[in-house]
Design a protein around this motif. Structure first.
Motif, PDB file in Angstrom:
ATOM      1  N   CYS A  38     -60.498  74.598   1.120  1.00  0.00           N
ATOM      2  CA  CYS A  38     -60.692  74.041   2.454  1.00  0.00           C
ATOM      3  C   CYS A  38     -61.278  75.056   3.428  1.00  0.00           C
ATOM      4  O   CYS A  38     -61.595  74.725   4.564  1.00  0.00           O
ATOM      5  CB  CYS A  38     -59.373  73.501   3.009  1.00  0.00           C
ATOM      6  SG  CYS A  38     -58.114  74.755   3.295  1.00  0.00           S
ATOM      7  N   CYS A  44     -58.797  80.352   1.492  1.00  0.00           N
ATOM      8  CA  CYS A  44     -58.780  79.225   0.570  1.00  0.00           C
ATOM      9  C   CYS A  44     -60.219  78.810   0.286  1.00  0.00           C
ATOM     10  O   CYS A  44     -60.974  78.531   1.204  1.00  0.00           O
ATOM     11  CB  CYS A  44     -58.022  78.045   1.165  1.00  0.00           C
ATOM     12  SG  CYS A  44     -58.160  76.576   0.138  1.00  0.00           S
ATOM     13  N   CYS A  95     -52.894  75.898  -2.146  1.00  0.00           N
ATOM     14  CA  CYS A  95     -53.120  76.004  -0.703  1.00  0.00           C
ATOM     15  C   CYS A  95     -52.123  75.147   0.080  1.00  0.00           C
ATOM     16  O   CYS A  95     -51.947  73.968  -0.219  1.00  0.00           O
ATOM     17  CB  CYS A  95     -54.537  75.560  -0.374  1.00  0.00           C
ATOM     18  SG  CYS A  95     -54.873  75.601   1.383  1.00  0.00           S
ATOM     19  N   HIS A 100     -54.188  72.214   2.373  1.00  0.00           N
ATOM     20  CA  HIS A 100     -54.770  70.960   1.886  1.00  0.00           C
ATOM     21  C   HIS A 100     -54.142  70.626   0.534  1.00  0.00           C
ATOM     22  O   HIS A 100     -53.509  71.469  -0.097  1.00  0.00           O
ATOM     23  CB  HIS A 100     -56.301  71.042   1.823  1.00  0.00           C
ATOM     24  CG  HIS A 100     -56.846  71.718   0.578  1.00  0.00           C
ATOM     25  ND1 HIS A 100     -56.858  73.088   0.421  1.00  0.00           N
ATOM     26  CD2 HIS A 100     -57.385  71.199  -0.540  1.00  0.00           C
ATOM     27  CE1 HIS A 100     -57.407  73.380  -0.747  1.00  0.00           C
ATOM     28  NE2 HIS A 100     -57.733  72.252  -1.360  1.00  0.00           N
TER      29      HIS A 100
HETATM   30 ZN   LIG Z   1     -56.987  75.025   1.260  1.00  0.00          ZN
END
Ligand SMILES: [Zn+2]
Length: 654
Positions: A61, A58, A37, A40
């Motif tokens: 997050c 995702c 991702c 994050h």
């Molecule tokens: Zn993420």
């Protein structure tokens, strides 16, 4: 605006795997793709892309959306900017609304200022590295302060040669116009002399979010105490210092990855921290921290840690910053440095892993910080303790989110050894006090109301206003009142010091609309409001003359129409006989009511708009968006109810 056909073409051409693949290494897994991702920090991939649905999600997050959302989120662009970004990638020509000559002029002006600023940066940088004076004086200075050459290059530092106008002459020779050198403040021009603003200074270019240089800070190398140590570019069309943070361009990627932003004070603090390997750091250089600056950080993270010098001034500044950050709904921590250290000196005194360790170990939430600070040496003094409790509760009370407020009160209760109920009572007291102030203000208006016969039910015919402006009638009426009576006293309030403050008609409209973030959809009306905001209260400001003779013909036309037509007086307030003559005597009644009508109209417009969007969204499968819209509509409806309740049966039906 981009036309609908082009938007469709852009959306049809954009392949989500292709676009995301520009930034994330994707691996196929079944029908989907998976990768690390970009929003994050993670070590095992939980970021999914579905080419068939055209969405990403995702599971770490929670971020997700369409290809346009991805570009908006990743590149921090608006919807339209993201579309343009995609259009560029897929070679689609974008047809936009035709610009007026004024638009083009303004855009060209800004662009020319950008270009001359960029030229200046390159010139200053080359002076630093390639001229004798620069190498000895400026590069020598940076090296002496322990700055590595790669940092000097990374931040594009430079040097403006000494002498009166060496830089200006160079710029003119290269074909740049004096007008833009002046507008950006690089050159100071008077009748009989020309001077470089930054002559003999080492230069810190200030980059906008997208990386273009928009201004400079310059530090003198002279020991002369009479010379200002730091000098900044003045405000210009491209540089609004309250909305800019030094280092944001270099920091933004790291801020996103770490989901945290450190806030320091000066240019050199930012650079020194980078040199120690900490890159998610910005400075509010040249101003004390503003709400706009916090909102800029909030685009990238919801967590701010204020790092401050261990002296009294530093502590004071960070205390001021805390409430401001809390008010914006951002989580705030503080990191005090040992006395006598600033981030610059401190980060140079230790290795990078040591520094990060120190930060992680010593940053504290603001309650602990305030408690420690204010309790020092007076641990058992009940008066200090009570004052401190009030002080902390006051900080907590500005936090917009109720859950966060509750958590902080719990923490405060633990640290201060005070029961939570006591703190809640304190919070309620504060809130009551604020409501009281509001109430008293409204009371003043209402007391006057009672002496006035109630306004009759009004029937108004719709006038053909500017295209598609649902609030045209109310807005024109607000403007008429403002232009005619802007300077007149509406009512008096008592301020914190117990002094009487006069609120004028213009003050009232401007602050009320500003507080609610209400803006006209009509750009001309918006402009008039904005200029009212800027000029009312100025010595010798004559609104009628100013607007009727306005250089912008659309403004002068609008205002002269509003003022000359009788329609407004009879249309909005269809009055009984003498009312019209006495209008200026009953402003305290007319003005607040007009404002309520305007707000109500605006809220209804926003509700309809949200309902339309909702219908659109319901066609797709973006549930987050649908939930957001639902919530938004509910909020608006409760505001609508409140407003129409206040207006009671006197609500006007157009
Ligand atoms: Zn993420």
């Amino acid at each position: 605006m981009i036309d609908q056909g082009t938007i469709q073409r852009i959306l049809d051409s954009s392949e989500i795997v292709d676009v995301v693949g520009d930034f994330v290494t994707l691996k196929r897994r079944g029908t989907n793709f998976i990768g690390l991702c970009p929003f994050h920090n993670e070590k095992t991939p939980s970021f999914n892309v579905s080419p068939s649905k055209g969405i990403y999600k995702c599971f770490g997050c929670g971020k997700g959306g369409s290809v346009v959302n991805f570009v908006m989120e990743h590149e921090h662009l608006s919807y339209v900017e993201a579309l343009k970004w995609l259009a560029k990638k897929y070679n689609i020509e974008v047809n936009e609304r035709e610009e007026t000559p004024e638009d083009i002029q303004a855009r060209n002006d800004r662009e020319s200022q950008m270009i001359v600023t960029s030229f200046a940066q390159k010139y200053f940088t080359s002076q630093l590295w390639d001229s004798n004076e620069g190498r000895i004086a400026a590069l020598g200075y940076f090296r002496e302060r322990g700055l590595r050459d790669d940092m000097v290059r990374k931040f594009e530092l430079g040097y403006c040669p000494s002498g009166n106008d060496v830089f200006t002459q160079e710029a003119l020779k290269a074909g740049y116009e004096m007008k833009f050198l002046e507008k950006t403040g690089l050159t100071i021009k008077r009748e009989d002399w020309i001077r470089d603003r930054f002559s003999g200074r080492v230069m810190f270019p200030i980059h906008g979010v997208s990386g273009r240089v928009i201004a400079f800070g310059g530090r003198t190398l002279s020991q002369d105490k009479k010379i200002a140590k730091y000098l900044n570019s003045p405000e210009s069309d491209i540089y609004h210092k309250s909305r800019v943070l030094y280092g944001i361009f270099q920091a933004k990627r790291s801020v996103i990855q770490n989901d945290k932003c450190y806030l320091v004070e000066g240019y050199t603090d930012v650079i020194a921290m980078h040199q120690s390997g900490i890159e998610n750091v910005v400075a509010s250089s040249g101003t004390s921290l503003t709400s706009d600056q916090i909102r800029l950080i909030r685009r990238f993270t919801n967590n701010i840690t204020i790092i401050y010098d261990g002296d009294q001034a530093g502590i004071k500044a960070s205390l001021r910053g805390i409430d401001l950050v809390l008010e914006e709904g951002v989580n705030v921590k503080v990191l005090p440095l040992p006395e006598g250290e600033d981030p610059d000196s401190f980060s140079r005194s230790m290795g990078s892993s040591e520094l990060q360790e120190y930060i992680d170990k010593n940053e504290t939430d603001f309650i602990k910080f305030k408690t420690q600070l204010l309790l020092e040496g007076t641990e058992n003094d009940p008066i200090t303790r009570a004052r401190l409790t009030t002080d902390i509760v006051r900080s907590v009370s500005v936090i917009p989110d109720g859950i966060v407020r509750a958590e902080y009160l719990k923490e405060c209760s633990r640290l201060m050894n005070v029961r939570e109920e006591v703190l809640y009572e304190e919070l309620r007291k504060l809130k009551r006090k604020r409501d009281d102030e509001m109430f008293r203000r409204e009371q003043r208006v209402q007391v006057h109301h009672e002496n006035i016969p109630e306004a009759p039910n009004v029937e108004v015919k719709k006038e053909a206003g500017p295209v598609n402006n649902p609030c045209a009638i109310e807005e024109r009426e607000v403007l008429r009142m403002m232009l005619k009576y802007g300077d007149q006293k509406l009512f008096e309030v008592e301020n914190d010091e117990g002094e009487t403050e006069v609120i004028t008609v213009a003050d009232y409209f401007i602050s009320e609309l500003d507080a609610d973030g209400i803006e006209s959809v009509d750009p001309v009306i918006r402009q008039v409001f904005q200029e009212c905001d800027e000029h009312f209260g100025e010595e010798g400001f004559e609104p009628l003359r100013y607007f009727v003779q306005h250089p912008d013909s659309s403004v002068s036309q609008l205002c002269s129409n509003i003022l000359s037509e009788k329609y407004t007086e009879s249309q909005f307030w269809k009055k009984q006989g003498s009312y019209v003559e006495e209008e200026h005597d009953i402003l305290y009644m007319l003005v607040p009511r007009l404002l309520q009508e305007y707000k109500l109209r605006m809220v209804r417009f926003l509700i309809n708009q949200a309902i339309d969007e909702m219908k659109e969204a319901a066609k797709g499968d973006d549930f987050d968006r649908i939930v957001d819209l639902q919530r938004n509509i509910q909020n608006l409806k409760s505001v609508e109810k409140e407003l129409s309740d206040k207006l009671g049966k006197r609500t006007i039906n157009f």
